[in-house]
Design a protein around this motif. Structure first.
Motif, PDB file in Angstrom:
ATOM      1  N   GLU A  12      -7.567   3.963   8.703  1.00  0.00           N
ATOM      2  CA  GLU A  12      -6.839   4.981   9.194  1.00  0.00           C
ATOM      3  C   GLU A  12      -5.786   4.586  10.544  1.00  0.00           C
ATOM      4  O   GLU A  12      -6.745   3.966  11.411  1.00  0.00           O
ATOM      5  N   VAL A  16      -3.090   8.747   9.661  1.00  0.00           N
ATOM      6  CA  VAL A  16      -2.711   8.435   8.539  1.00  0.00           C
ATOM      7  C   VAL A  16      -3.819   7.564   7.829  1.00  0.00           C
ATOM      8  O   VAL A  16      -3.724   6.281   8.315  1.00  0.00           O
ATOM      9  N   SER A  17      -4.326   7.736   6.714  1.00  0.00           N
ATOM     10  CA  SER A  17      -5.354   7.080   6.055  1.00  0.00           C
ATOM     11  C   SER A  17      -4.604   6.440   4.876  1.00  0.00           C
ATOM     12  O   SER A  17      -3.779   6.889   4.048  1.00  0.00           O
ATOM     13  N   GLU A  18      -5.245   5.117   4.672  1.00  0.00           N
ATOM     14  CA  GLU A  18      -4.725   4.341   3.533  1.00  0.00           C
ATOM     15  C   GLU A  18      -5.882   3.775   2.716  1.00  0.00           C
ATOM     16  O   GLU A  18      -6.677   3.025   3.300  1.00  0.00           O
ATOM     17  N   GLU A  19      -5.936   3.713   1.497  1.00  0.00           N
ATOM     18  CA  GLU A  19      -6.844   2.889   0.845  1.00  0.00           C
ATOM     19  C   GLU A  19      -5.979   1.611  -0.129  1.00  0.00           C
ATOM     20  O   GLU A  19      -5.385   1.973  -1.055  1.00  0.00           O
ATOM     21  N   PRO A  20      -6.155   0.641   0.591  1.00  0.00           N
ATOM     22  CA  PRO A  20      -5.488  -0.402  -0.012  1.00  0.00           C
ATOM     23  C   PRO A  20      -6.259  -0.955  -1.325  1.00  0.00           C
ATOM     24  O   PRO A  20      -7.432  -0.730  -1.254  1.00  0.00           O
TER      25      PRO A  20
END
Length: 88
Positions: A12, A16-20
């Motif tokens: 995060e 804004v969180s992201e799951e690559p």
């Protein structure tokens, strides 16, 4: 040839969180089958993958049990709240 998804650690930044993720293409035949490594790399980039690994060997992706996410709402829940007048 099999296509698998390898989830990478969630992070995060600025709220804004992201799951690559990365693509694993195993059991791939030698080049000449119409799929080249550069073409697969472009495809991986277009769908947002961090990278792609192509191998003729068999790769089994074993993922640990991921914790349930409790600080995010599913889009369906938000839409239901809005329909009920409970949204903002």
């Amino acid at each position: 040839m099999r296509v698998q998804v390898l989830r990478l650690p969630l992070y995060e930044i600025g709220g804004v969180s992201e799951e690559p993720f990365a693509l694993i293409m195993d059991q791939a035949p030698a080049e000449g089958d119409g799929w080249s490594t550069p073409t697969l790399a472009v495809f991986a980039e277009q769908i947002g993958a961090r990278g792609v690994w192509v191998t003729g060997q068999t790769v089994e992706i074993v993922e640990p049990h991921l914790p349930d996410v409790v600080d995010h709402l599913l889009a369906v829940d938000v839409a239901a709240d809005d329909a009920d007048g409970g949204g903002e």
